[in-house]
Design a protein around this motif. Sequence first.
Motif, PDB file in Angstrom:
ATOM      1  N   TRP A  16       0.799  -1.101   0.077  1.00 18.78           N
ATOM      2  CA  TRP A  16       0.018  -0.110  -0.129  1.00 18.78           C
ATOM      3  C   TRP A  16       0.959   1.230  -0.029  1.00 18.78           C
ATOM      4  CZ3 TRP A  16      -4.967   0.353  -0.775  1.00 18.78           C
ATOM      5  CH2 TRP A  16      -5.658   1.683  -0.744  1.00 18.78           C
ATOM      6  N   TRP A  19       2.174   1.741  -3.299  1.00 16.56           N
ATOM      7  CA  TRP A  19       1.181   2.334  -4.492  1.00 16.56           C
ATOM      8  C   TRP A  19       1.017   3.694  -4.129  1.00 16.56           C
ATOM      9  CZ3 TRP A  19      -2.648  -2.138  -3.909  1.00 16.56           C
ATOM     10  CH2 TRP A  19      -2.058  -3.310  -4.671  1.00 16.56           C
ATOM     11  N   CYS A  47      -5.969  -2.178  -6.137  1.00 17.68           N
ATOM     12  CA  CYS A  47      -5.672  -1.011  -5.528  1.00 17.68           C
ATOM     13  C   CYS A  47      -6.976  -0.083  -5.689  1.00 17.68           C
ATOM     14  CB  CYS A  47      -4.521  -0.344  -6.198  1.00 17.68           C
ATOM     15  SG  CYS A  47      -4.305   1.095  -5.217  1.00 17.68           S
ATOM     16  N   ILE A  52      -6.278   5.537  -1.774  1.00 20.19           N
ATOM     17  CA  ILE A  52      -5.103   5.759  -1.785  1.00 20.19           C
ATOM     18  C   ILE A  52      -4.951   7.455  -1.971  1.00 20.19           C
ATOM     19  CG2 ILE A  52      -3.042   6.001  -3.363  1.00 20.19           C
ATOM     20  CD1 ILE A  52      -2.782   3.480  -2.377  1.00 20.19           C
TER      21      ILE A  52
END
Length: 226
Positions: A16, A19, A47, A52
């Motif tokens: 994570w 990313w 994802c 994010i």
Amino acid sequence: MPVDTELEHLPAALRWREWMGRIEAVIFAASEPVTREILARVVGKSCNIDLIIDDIRDELRGRPYELVSVAGAWQHRTRKNYADAIRAATGQGADSSAGRSLSQLENLVLMCIAYFQPITRAELSSFFGKEVSRDLIGVLRSQDFIASGPRSPTQGAPYTYVTTRTFMSHFGLNTLRDLPDFDALEDAGLLSKEKLLAGESPFGLLGGEDPSDGEPSGVEEIGQTE
């Protein structure tokens, strides 16, 4: 060499973080807003790009720049409260990409295009009770605020005009629904296309003097709601 997007060899938490770093790096390096499709090239299929983005925004709290949504894409932008410091240091504002300031008439024509796109030059001329010149349209095009849209179904099939992603970015809009007071003005009938074409202009320019080209705008620019 292909980029390993899935990163299956990493624990979930490290995957994570990687990313997050990739997405922030791509947005930071870009000169224009970055779309979801581009960001998807550097992360795994599982994802969640929206989550994010939320995590990156959380980490940027308190920093002099932020991650903003622009026309369905994302862009790094200096926070507005640092504009004076940037101007003092460089002689420029936080966003100086748009060239000279628009005159009052140019700003109002741009406002009409934003609210009523796609729209023809003849319709714009009807709104103001006088011709909107090709030169004025050229100014807006030169700053990449507008572009040609589909041809109108009216006689002669003239070109229409629409706003661009540069317009959205410059005025800090994610969608056109973010235009100031859109719903209130529409509900009040002040931005009814039919009323404007009938001569009921809210702009106060019909029958009045023309603002001179290059004269500083006497109205708030689109998108400035503060």
